[in-house]
Design a protein around this motif. Structure first.
Motif, PDB file in Angstrom:
ATOM      1  N   VAL A 281      -6.442  -8.167  -8.747  1.00 46.70           N
ATOM      2  CA  VAL A 281      -5.714  -9.436  -8.773  1.00 46.70           C
ATOM      3  C   VAL A 281      -6.643 -10.530  -8.280  1.00 46.70           C
ATOM      4  N   LEU A 282      -6.831 -11.559  -9.121  1.00 45.97           N
ATOM      5  CA  LEU A 282      -7.715 -12.672  -8.781  1.00 45.97           C
ATOM      6  C   LEU A 282      -6.896 -13.894  -8.414  1.00 45.97           C
ATOM      7  N   ASP A 283      -7.311 -14.600  -7.354  1.00 48.15           N
ATOM      8  CA  ASP A 283      -6.737 -15.914  -7.079  1.00 48.15           C
ATOM      9  C   ASP A 283      -7.258 -16.879  -8.137  1.00 48.15           C
ATOM     10  N   ALA A 284      -6.370 -17.706  -8.676  1.00 51.21           N
ATOM     11  CA  ALA A 284      -6.799 -18.626  -9.730  1.00 51.21           C
ATOM     12  C   ALA A 284      -5.872 -19.832  -9.783  1.00 51.21           C
ATOM     13  N   ASP A 285      -6.396 -20.993  -9.424  1.00 54.48           N
ATOM     14  CA  ASP A 285      -5.652 -22.240  -9.561  1.00 54.48           C
ATOM     15  C   ASP A 285      -5.900 -22.893 -10.910  1.00 54.48           C
ATOM     16  N   LEU A 286      -7.005 -22.492 -11.550  1.00 54.53           N
ATOM     17  CA  LEU A 286      -7.388 -23.028 -12.847  1.00 54.53           C
ATOM     18  C   LEU A 286      -7.865 -21.869 -13.714  1.00 54.53           C
ATOM     19  N   VAL A 287      -7.255 -21.717 -14.874  1.00 52.54           N
ATOM     20  CA  VAL A 287      -7.634 -20.660 -15.818  1.00 52.54           C
ATOM     21  C   VAL A 287      -8.029 -21.315 -17.132  1.00 52.54           C
ATOM     22  N   VAL A 288      -9.209 -20.975 -17.616  1.00 49.28           N
ATOM     23  CA  VAL A 288      -9.656 -21.458 -18.923  1.00 49.28           C
ATOM     24  C   VAL A 288      -9.831 -20.254 -19.827  1.00 49.28           C
ATOM     25  N   VAL A 289      -9.169 -20.289 -20.961  1.00 50.04           N
ATOM     26  CA  VAL A 289      -9.138 -19.156 -21.884  1.00 50.04           C
ATOM     27  C   VAL A 289     -10.065 -19.433 -23.062  1.00 50.04           C
TER      28      VAL A 289
ATOM     29  N   VAL B  24     -11.425 -20.724  -9.928  1.00 48.96           N
ATOM     30  CA  VAL B  24     -11.458 -20.794 -11.388  1.00 48.96           C
ATOM     31  C   VAL B  24     -11.619 -19.407 -11.977  1.00 48.96           C
ATOM     32  N   ALA B  25     -10.783 -19.088 -12.953  1.00 46.67           N
ATOM     33  CA  ALA B  25     -10.932 -17.845 -13.718  1.00 46.67           C
ATOM     34  C   ALA B  25     -11.183 -18.216 -15.168  1.00 46.67           C
ATOM     35  N   ILE B  26     -12.257 -17.694 -15.712  1.00 45.74           N
ATOM     36  CA  ILE B  26     -12.590 -17.905 -17.120  1.00 45.74           C
ATOM     37  C   ILE B  26     -12.309 -16.604 -17.851  1.00 45.74           C
ATOM     38  N   VAL B  27     -11.455 -16.635 -18.843  1.00 40.51           N
ATOM     39  CA  VAL B  27     -11.129 -15.435 -19.618  1.00 40.51           C
ATOM     40  C   VAL B  27     -11.894 -15.506 -20.929  1.00 40.51           C
ATOM     41  N   GLY B  28     -12.893 -14.652 -21.050  1.00 43.70           N
ATOM     42  CA  GLY B  28     -13.744 -14.646 -22.232  1.00 43.70           C
ATOM     43  C   GLY B  28     -15.149 -15.103 -21.896  1.00 43.70           C
ATOM     44  N   ALA B  29     -16.131 -14.234 -22.160  1.00 44.22           N
ATOM     45  CA  ALA B  29     -17.524 -14.540 -21.814  1.00 44.22           C
ATOM     46  C   ALA B  29     -18.351 -14.796 -23.058  1.00 44.22           C
TER      47      ALA B  29
ATOM     48  N   GLY C 166     -19.480 -26.531  -7.330  1.00 49.41           N
ATOM     49  CA  GLY C 166     -19.365 -25.730  -6.109  1.00 49.41           C
ATOM     50  C   GLY C 166     -18.116 -24.888  -6.028  1.00 49.41           C
ATOM     51  N   LEU C 167     -17.487 -24.597  -7.162  1.00 50.87           N
ATOM     52  CA  LEU C 167     -16.219 -23.879  -7.164  1.00 50.87           C
ATOM     53  C   LEU C 167     -16.419 -22.370  -7.208  1.00 50.87           C
ATOM     54  N   ASP C 168     -15.404 -21.647  -6.737  1.00 49.09           N
ATOM     55  CA  ASP C 168     -15.361 -20.196  -6.823  1.00 49.09           C
ATOM     56  C   ASP C 168     -14.993 -19.826  -8.260  1.00 49.09           C
ATOM     57  N   VAL C 169     -15.835 -19.027  -8.926  1.00 53.45           N
ATOM     58  CA  VAL C 169     -15.664 -18.766 -10.354  1.00 53.45           C
ATOM     59  C   VAL C 169     -15.750 -17.278 -10.653  1.00 53.45           C
TER      60      VAL C 169
END
Length: 397
Positions: A227-235, A146-151, A166-169
């Motif tokens: 470069v990040l591995d990301a199957d799910l991106v939330v913006v 999981v990659a979250i864009v914006g904190a 338990g996901l990689d974030v």
């Protein structure tokens, strides 16, 4: 008193306006227009309890069908308002033209969606119940990276929910620190440590160059070459008021619908509330706030002012927001961007604190993280009262 009120927006503010109108004795026609086909819901748990499974969809509904029937509300859900005719006093909703003699606009805000990113599957924003469903399904399908864009608040809450599964974030934030719009970096520091200690990778001061994938997102390339591995991106890179349908209507617009202190717009009998409103605060400056408590209080005040304009009162609420992450609560009342700072208890280094903020004259903000809920409540009262800074500090020295 108007005999035919239309509320546009199935939001917290819109539903609160409905309830206040009926509770105050309004017995005229009442119509709710909502773009979302869902019965109105509370957006606050979407990025927290709904994603972790602590709540289900029934728990987030603001009202159930029977309650709308009791309120005698004509529900027009699933079709957005498309235009407003101030001369004819009508709201255009699909093929219908809904007449009104009182109007409350509560259309909220919509997510900023960077161009080209959403051409790929697996890329989401989180502003609606349907988007929360999709993200929840993705989090529970295998073990996606999981990659979250914006904190901001939503981004960090989603990151905490992903770690719950338990996901990689990884959280990517272009600003030097998370929550920068809300608080200075020093006050956000323990939040960052909490995330990192809980297994979240937090990258600040770097942006997203592009999303990579063939049909579906696969990687996120950052501006520093990472470069990040990301199957799910939330913006979650911001929101803007949902006011596009009002372009050309004649209402005054400026990053929101401009209102006076009573939430009355530039048109008689038309009020704006919640995320969509830019109202005049007690200090004479205009302000727009995207918080649940503000929306709820706006809905109540606008409803009362609409049915009794001769006794209209200004809205004088103090912005307040809270965020639950990894079992810890972050709270902010007023503003944290001020020149004076005093810790009533703890410090950012202690992992828990309550801080007062001042503008040189009075208390303008309070920030709390971790414990000390009673002390934060007292601090919030000082903000609401506009307590003189020397007096507030003197009480706690």
């Amino acid at each position: 008193m108007p005999s035919n009120i239309v509320v546009v927006g199935g939001s917290v503010a819109g539903v609160q306006a409905l309830q206040t109108l009926r509770a105050s004795g309004y017995d005229g026609r009442l119509t709710l227009v909502g773009a979302d086909p869902e019965l109105p819901y509370n957006p606050t748990p979407l990025s927290k309890e709904l994603l972790t499974g602590e709540m289900d969809e029934d728990d987030v509904r603001l009202l159930v069908d029977e309650e709308y029937e009791d309120l005698q509300v004509d529900l027009r859900l699933g079709t957005p308002a498309q235009a407003l005719d101030l001369t004819e006093r009508k709201v255009h909703v699909g093929p219908s033209r809904l007449a009104y003699d009182g109007l409350i606009i509560a259309t909220g805000s919509e997510a900023v969606r960077p161009r080209g990113w959403f051409d790929l599957e697996g890329v989401h924003t989180l502003r609606s119940l349907d988007e929360a469903r999709r993200i929840n399904q993705a989090m529970n399908s295998g073990s996606p990276s999981v990659a979250i864009v914006g904190a901001g608040f939503i981004g960090l809450e989603i990151a905490a929910a992903a770690r719950h599964h338990g996901l990689d974030v990884t959280v990517v934030e272009a600003a030097p620190s998370p929550l920068q719009r809300a608080v200075p970096a020093a006050l956000a520091a323990p939040v960052v440590r909490l995330h990192r200690d809980s297994g979240v990778r937090v990258l600040c001061g770097v942006g997203v160059a592009r999303l990579v994938g063939s049909g579906r997102v696969d990687k996120v390339e950052l501006t520093d070459g990472t470069v990040l591995d990301a199957d799910l991106v939330v913006v979650g890179v911001g929101a803007r008021p949902a006011t596009g349908w009002l372009t050309g209507s004649g209402l005054a617009l400026d990053d929101g619908i401009v209102t006076d202190a009573t939430l009355l717009t530039s048109a008689p009998g038309v009020y704006a509330v919640g995320d969509a409103a830019r109202w005049t605060g007690p200090d004479g400056r205009t302000i727009r706030v995207e918080h649940w408590t503000n929306a709820r209080e706006h809905g109540r005040r606008a409803a009362l002012n609409l049915i009794d304009p001769q006794s209209a009162e200004p809205y004088a609420g103090v912005p307040y927001v809270w965020s639950d992450q990894f079992g810890q609560r972050f709270q902010l009342a007023g503003t944290a961007h001020a020149e004076d700072l005093y810790f009533l208890s703890g410090s950012p280094e202690d992992e828990t604190y309550v801080a007062l903020l001042g503008d040189g004259n009075k208390v303008v903000g309070a920030v709390g993280f971790g414990g000390h809920p009673r002390q934060f409540t007292k601090a919030r009262r000082l903000v609401t009262a506009g307590t003189p800074w020397p007096e507030a500090i003197g009480q706690h020295q």
